[in-house]
Design an enzyme around this catalytic site. Structure first.
Site, PDB file in Angstrom:
ATOM      1  N   ARG A 116       1.068  -1.240   0.239  1.00  0.00           N
ATOM      2  CA  ARG A 116       0.250   0.101   0.342  1.00  0.00           C
ATOM      3  C   ARG A 116       1.115   1.290   0.233  1.00  0.00           C
ATOM      4  O   ARG A 116       0.660   2.064  -0.637  1.00  0.00           O
ATOM      5  CB  ARG A 116      -0.948   0.191   1.618  1.00  0.00           C
ATOM      6  CG  ARG A 116      -2.087  -0.631   1.070  1.00  0.00           C
ATOM      7  CD  ARG A 116      -3.162  -0.158   2.709  1.00  0.00           C
ATOM      8  NE  ARG A 116      -2.928  -1.141   3.141  1.00  0.00           N
ATOM      9  CZ  ARG A 116      -2.933  -2.355   3.634  1.00  0.00           C
ATOM     10  NH1 ARG A 116      -4.046  -3.033   2.823  1.00  0.00           N
ATOM     11  NH2 ARG A 116      -3.152  -3.318   4.297  1.00  0.00           N
ATOM     12  N   GLU A 144       8.621 -18.250   3.380  1.00  0.00           N
ATOM     13  CA  GLU A 144       7.817 -19.127   5.035  1.00  0.00           C
ATOM     14  C   GLU A 144       8.634 -20.421   5.064  1.00  0.00           C
ATOM     15  O   GLU A 144       7.716 -21.590   3.221  1.00  0.00           O
ATOM     16  CB  GLU A 144       6.263 -18.822   4.573  1.00  0.00           C
ATOM     17  CG  GLU A 144       5.775 -19.754   5.068  1.00  0.00           C
ATOM     18  CD  GLU A 144       5.950 -20.031   6.766  1.00  0.00           C
ATOM     19  OE1 GLU A 144       5.515 -18.984   7.017  1.00  0.00           O
ATOM     20  OE2 GLU A 144       6.061 -20.733   7.143  1.00  0.00           O
ATOM     21  N   CYS A 175      -4.955 -19.925  15.643  1.00  0.00           N
ATOM     22  CA  CYS A 175      -5.835 -18.927  16.733  1.00  0.00           C
ATOM     23  C   CYS A 175      -7.646 -20.440  16.800  1.00  0.00           C
ATOM     24  O   CYS A 175      -7.872 -20.905  17.383  1.00  0.00           O
ATOM     25  CB  CYS A 175      -6.569 -18.137  17.198  1.00  0.00           C
ATOM     26  SG  CYS A 175      -5.130 -17.159  17.009  1.00  0.00           S
ATOM     27  N   TYR A 214     -26.774   1.671  28.096  1.00  0.00           N
ATOM     28  CA  TYR A 214     -27.390   0.030  29.485  1.00  0.00           C
ATOM     29  C   TYR A 214     -28.674   0.166  28.118  1.00  0.00           C
ATOM     30  O   TYR A 214     -29.679   1.106  27.639  1.00  0.00           O
ATOM     31  CB  TYR A 214     -28.077   0.617  30.100  1.00  0.00           C
ATOM     32  CG  TYR A 214     -29.107   0.853  31.343  1.00  0.00           C
ATOM     33  CD1 TYR A 214     -29.508  -0.168  31.717  1.00  0.00           C
ATOM     34  CD2 TYR A 214     -30.492   1.409  31.185  1.00  0.00           C
ATOM     35  CE1 TYR A 214     -30.511  -1.242  32.115  1.00  0.00           C
ATOM     36  CE2 TYR A 214     -31.779   1.009  31.634  1.00  0.00           C
ATOM     37  CZ  TYR A 214     -31.257   0.030  32.110  1.00  0.00           C
ATOM     38  OH  TYR A 214     -32.435  -0.602  32.428  1.00  0.00           O
TER      39      TYR A 214
END
Lengths: 453, 453
Positions: A24, A35, A45, A431
């Protein structure tokens, strides 16, 4: 920026965030990501939920394939390609493709996003089949294959960190008789006392056998496959499969060998632009330290969300962007985990951490209802607040069946802004009877903390 | 403090909060509360859920009876006792018990907690049986009795404020064919555009017929009972029962007659200790103005949570407590409502409100997922942020199926602390796949707002 461009080592959260932000900031900059595993761009996760059967396959955790980055963003992604050596003085990194020879790759700037490795304690029998340490997607795939093929009936989870808690629930969801063994008296590293008790009750109600203050000492098996976990309490726990989650360590071997400074925590030292001590070399994510805004110290805090943020900052700066916002603000230590029907969360410092960091700290605790008392379906939220002697909020822990995961973020925002408990008490919060009582548990807890202070 | 003690006019949220806080501050102070209806200590916000059948009776909304205050806290509560006249120069209030004569009661200090009255527009036919304006518990009881006895089959709700939204859902839950007519193009006063559209879609999916920009002009009936609502679009909407929720006004007649200053909003002016312009007279709750921390103006903002807070502050100060924390910090304008399966919330200023308050404001909007993309059950959260030209956050609006009611509180905390959108973007928020994506919708929206700014 020269023509060699930006090289990024590591293709998961921080590395790809850096690549995208660099793109960008500099549309024409050559960007290459190395990798060492075969997987990139995945949400590790999510592995416990794949094990649990809630997500149908580990492939669902993959967000994008290398082609996406190559074709859509002109980011070259090389999987199964390991970075072997970094030579900052020559602006060169030596890499090796699977089965190939080492080769040198030059760079104008480099981002280290080597992440963290799961720690397996050096216990006898840890090489047995069926003993797993979950970290990368491939670890999850191996575990899933084992579960399919070996059809285990009993499981032991070693360690009640958030992955351990999630894995215990996942094994139960798969129908395994599951035992969780934690050597300390806390869950999630620092959640003790009544918060720990509520998590333990929830685990037991869900069918997990839980013990604290008991340490795994060895894995035993037959025919090369695990069958039992021995503990320092003299027990032998049946275990057709074992998940070990006792900690992680930063992957810094290459950085250390390159002479890059690491801190007391063992992770790479960076400044707020994610610059390391080596010119042109940035670091982001689980391999580096971050500023803890409450203690003011640089700590190691390996979690996904800070990793992505640091990746953005490292990528922007490594691409030559000089915008003032390309600085990482640090963490306040926020974390949440789902344990069956419970949400357990923390932010900031625990009492012990606060005292260790030099604060004259104390804590208050209490329970209050998640909804208006007359509205059906509510439940009690346990909240513990840590504050210093002058009333500054230092940390919060919450456990409850609903409305905890996002309420803790209000305390996180308060910690970020350095609010005092009396200021938290004065917040104007939303609330309506289905969502909160007139005076929210966040406010009640702050009220109690102020009255005490 | 003399022997006449503290007199409080009004026995619901603010009045009883004041009584209790005064008791804590001054254990021996005589405290008397006058309430002109027969009910005290109730949660009027629960009425729609009683109508819906979710709460079995209006009595369940009552927290404590007068005996509780008398016996446990030595607070004298007189119900059905109306305050007629306040004479600050004599420190006397004239009250009248039901069916009795007026009598004078002296005070050392007095708290006005007279609340607000629901506004019924002066439309033809508004006296017809079956036309209800809900405010007090007794209004709810009357409506419930009517629903039992008249067995209406069609309902019209006039006004898409939060009570109107809740009542529309409640009527549908009771099996009534329900139409909601709103004269503006927004819900909840200021929620327009895509936020409004999502709420309208949810209402329609739930079975409510909704129109915007259409005004009720008259109620028509037969034999003294409502049968139709006429609108300025020339429609006649079938209505066996009507709930009118087009606004409220502060109950200040007695205060005005006593020469107490009221502001431009029409509500009583107080300082941060809730003192009015009359010596010894305090005001709290829906009858008085509050400081809006974002605009810096004193506004009228009649809601339950600020009312209780102001009650605490008024009670502490009226009892002679001088603790520095007995000051009211003001509101940021936070509000949430449940509409069927949707949570719609706002805090701070809308774009129009911000411009009207003199800010060079603009807004950004977007959608992002409530959970990790791979985790089942998530949905899109729509977020709109308002910021000024220098990046200060001025307001937030959120609509979604989960995780909105408490997420908006993070923006509320940010507004309280005066954070810029780039600071909100840097918050360290809780992440776990069941609760949030790695980068929370709160952060995504702030990121978008900063990029634009």
């Amino acid at each position: 920026m020269g023509k060699e461009g930006l090289v990024i080592v590591g293709g998961v959260a921080a590395g790809l965030a850096a690549a995208m932000e660099a793109r960008r900031a500099a549309p024409d900059l050559p960007v290459t990501v190395f990798e060492r595993t075969g997987d990139i761009s995945y949400g590790a996760c999510g592995l416990p939920y794949v094990v649990a059967g809630l997500i149908p396959s580990a492939d669902k955790l993959v967000l994008h394939k290398p082609e996406y980055f190559r074709e859509r963003h002109q980011i070259e992604v090389r999987t199964d390609c390991e970075a072997l050596e970094l030579l900052p003085s020559k602006s060169v990194v030596r890499v090796r493709d699977a089965g190939g020879e080492g080769r040198e790759v030059g760079y104008d700037s480099l981002v280290l996003a080597t992440g963290a490795a799961a720690v397996c304690p050096p216990l006898p029998g840890r090489e047995l089949e069926g003993v797993f340490v979950l970290r990368h997607l491939r670890d999850g795939r191996r575990l899933l294959r084992f579960l399919e093929e070996a059809r285990p009936r009993t499981a032991v989870v070693v360690g009640a960190g958030y992955i351990g808690l999630e894995m215990a629930e996942a094994f139960v969801a798969r129908g395994l008789r599951t035992t969780l063994v934690e050597s300390s008296d806390a869950v999630m590293g620092a959640l003790g006392g009544r918060a720990r008790d509520r998590v333990a009750e929830e685990l037991r109600a869900g069918g997990v056998e839980v013990t604290f203050g008991e340490r795994a000492t060895a894995f035993e098996g037959a025919a090369g496959r695990v069958a039992r976990v021995l503990t320092d309490a003299g027990r032998a726990l049946e275990a057709d499969v074992v998940s070990v989650g006792v900690g992680v360590r930063p992957e810094v071997a290459m950085a250390v060998a390159a002479g890059i400074e690491v801190g007391e925590s063992g992770a790479v030292v960076t400044d707020e632009r994610q610059r390391t001590s080596a010119p042109g070399v940035y670091a982001a994510g689980d391999c580096c330290e971050v500023l803890h805004r409450v203690s003011g110290r640089r700590v190691w805090h390996p979690l996904g969300q800070p990793a992505v943020r640091q990746g953005w900052v490292a990528g922007a700066n490594a691409a030559g962007a000089s915008s003032p916002e390309a600085r990482y603000a640090g963490v306040v230590g926020t974390n949440v985990v789902k344990v069956f029907g419970l949400e357990a969360a923390r932010t900031g410092l625990s009492l012990e951490e606060a005292r260790e960091a030099g604060f004259d700290a104390s804590e208050t605790e209490g329970e209050s209802h998640s909804r208006a008392g007359y509205y059906p379906g509510g439940s009690e939220i346990y909240t513990r607040l840590v504050a210093d002697a002058r009333g500054r909020l230092l940390g919060a822990q919450m456990v409850g069946r609903e409305g905890v995961a996002h309420r803790v973020d209000v305390y996180a925002a308060a910690l970020h802004a350095g609010l005092r408990v009396e200021e938290v008490e004065r917040l104007d919060l939303a609330y309506a009877p289905p969502f909160a009582p007139t005076i929210d548990p966040i406010i009640r807890a702050a009220h109690k903390a102020r009255k005490k202070g």
